[in-house]
Scaffold this active site. Structure first.
Site, PDB file in Angstrom:
ATOM      1  CE1 TYR A 140       1.629  17.014  64.987  1.00  0.00           C
ATOM      2  CE2 TYR A 140       0.445  18.364  66.585  1.00  0.00           C
ATOM      3  CZ  TYR A 140       0.467  17.618  65.419  1.00  0.00           C
ATOM      4  OH  TYR A 140      -0.685  17.494  64.683  1.00  0.00           O
ATOM      5  CD  GLU A 228       0.538  17.024  61.436  1.00  0.00           C
ATOM      6  OE1 GLU A 228       0.964  16.410  60.441  1.00  0.00           O
ATOM      7  OE2 GLU A 228      -0.176  16.495  62.297  1.00  0.00           O
TER       8      GLU A 228
END
Ligand code: GDP
Ligand code: MN
Length: 420
Positions: A140, A228
């Site tokens: 992530y 993101e």
């Protein structure tokens, strides 16, 4: 033109979201490797797109991905077909069927607030989870503004591919943060520290050290408030690529990026807010049933408070701004009137630059033009209020459509009573 400029200045743009395929196109410009794909909006275009993708990348499996402004698509469900929002086609013969299960349907995910979002486009992407000499890994990574420290921050984790809030809650020790001073920019040692904390070595380490500054440059370059990547992916042959991209652009920076502003997808937004925006009005949708039209942000806030104080809830508020004329008033009423939850309309105007007789003329015109779904209660005060009230009284509008009250509190009471 002065009026046009005024409208532009009052445009409401807190932030603007992009689709995955648009975010990936930006990343590529900044030198980031991404999971390649082709976006289609018809079923007929799907197989040719998949063939083209195979020519370009050599992939023989495909990932079909709904393009909506919400995450969690992989676990989400398409109402009409039961398909997930991200599915794997193990061969070109499965592509059409998988696309048909998603395109045109309504996709519900954890981030769509209970209502399914219509899927108008799907991305046909290469399969990057192919087997090879090492294990694949999902990480992530996101870049965002940390207001508290006044710096940008890269948040990253070895636990990618899943809900990051879950990681933050249950295994916070697996969430890393790297702050970046915007005056100095990202330093080489920081990119190496990130690659190290993610447990990488060899080619994967080197590729991550290249990836991080490109992502950071993309974030800064487009004035994003968040960029993101989840999952950020290590392939079995140690490439580091972005499999997903979620971008929020800072509305206040959009004027510097007309090319990005043009990517706005209005089908993802509240239709009433879009209509208001096009008329140059500030409109905010809320959950109650009293429609509120006001002039000025401060008066908007106190109007909401007073409506609450007398036991009501606002359906929305629409700020007509400082220099409202008859035309603007009429389109403002149009917008409030198109909100189905509105049971009464509270017009609360304190004339400063906005003159009372202009407001009154606008209302008279609007009432003639549109079939009102709800009665209006108006409190008109300030500059030329007397003349304004006279115009309203002489217009011959029946009390069932419009009544006037001398104070804000009394008007709020009347509007809330009508809404019940
Ligand atoms: P999200 O659910 O909206 O965040 O959509 P993502 O783009 O993150 O994809 C969801 C999931 O699909 C990923 O976490 C992967 O597990 C899976 N996925 C994405 N790309 C591929 C791929 O190329 N091959 C395979 N086998 N699975 C993929
Ligand atoms: Mn994702």
């Amino acid at each position: 033109m002065a009026h046009e400029k005024n409208v532009l200045l009052r445009r409401k743009f807190d932030s603007m979201n992009l689709h995955e395929f648009q975010g990936k196109a930006i990343l590529k410009k900044y030198g980031v490797a991404v999971q390649e794909g082709i976006v289609v909006d018809t079923i007929e275009a799907a197989v040719p797109a998949a063939q083209k993708l195979t020519e370009e990348t050599g992939t023989s499996w495909y990932v079909v991905k709904a393009q909506i402004h919400a995450g969690g698509r992989g676990k989400g469900t398409v109402e009409e077909t039961g398909s997930h929002g991200v599915v794997l086609a193990k061969g070109i013969d499965q592509v059409e069927e998988k696309v048909a299960g998603i395109l045109g349907g309504h996709l519900t995910t954890l981030q769509t607030n209970g209502k399914g979002k219509k899927v108008n486009q799907v991305l046909i992407a290469q399969d990057v989870y192919y087997p090879g000499p090492t294990e694949v890994q999902e990480f992530y990574m996101s870049v965002l503004l940390d207001r508290e420290s006044g710096r940008n921050v890269i948040i990253y984790s070895t636990e990618g591919g899943m809900d990051i809030e879950h990681v933050a809650e249950h295994t916070p020790e697996k969430l890393f943060k790297e702050h970046i001073d915007p005056r100095v920019g990202l330093q080489g040692f920081q990119a190496r520290k990130i690659a190290f904390n993610l447990g990488l070595s060899g080619d994967a380490f080197k590729n991550m050290v290249k990836f991080v500054p490109c992502l950071y440059n993309a974030y800064v370059g487009i004035d994003a408030s968040m960029f993101e990547i989840n999952p950020l992916f290590k392939t079995s042959d140690n490439k580091i690529i972005a499999v997903d991209a979620k971008v929020s652009l800072d509305g206040n920076g959009l004027f510097r990026h007309p090319d990005l502003a043009a990517l706005r997808d209005k089908s993802e937004e509240d239709p009433t807010e879009v209509e208001a925006d096009e008329a140059g009005l500030n409109f905010v949708k809320l959950d109650g049933n009293v429609g509120c039209m006001v002039n000025g942000a401060g008066l908007a806030m106190s109007t909401l408070d007073v409506v609450n104080q007398v036991g009501g809830t606002a359906a929305n508020f629409l700020d007509i701004g400082g220099g409202a004329n008859a035309d603007l008033m009429a389109s403002a009423l149009d917008v409030i009137n198109s909100d189905k939850n509105v049971k009464s309309i509270f017009i609360n105007i304190f004339g400063g630059i906005t003159r009372g007789e202009e407001v009154a003329k606008g209302i008279v015109e609007a009432v003639k033009r549109v079939t009102l779904r709800a009665p209006i209660v108006i409190r008109l005060d300030g500059t030329n209020a007397e003349e304004g009230r006279k115009i309203l009284a002489e217009a011959g509008i029946p009390d069932s459509q419009l009544t006037s009250r001398p104070t804000m509190l009394e008007a709020a009471r009347a509007a809330v009573a009508l809404a019940k």
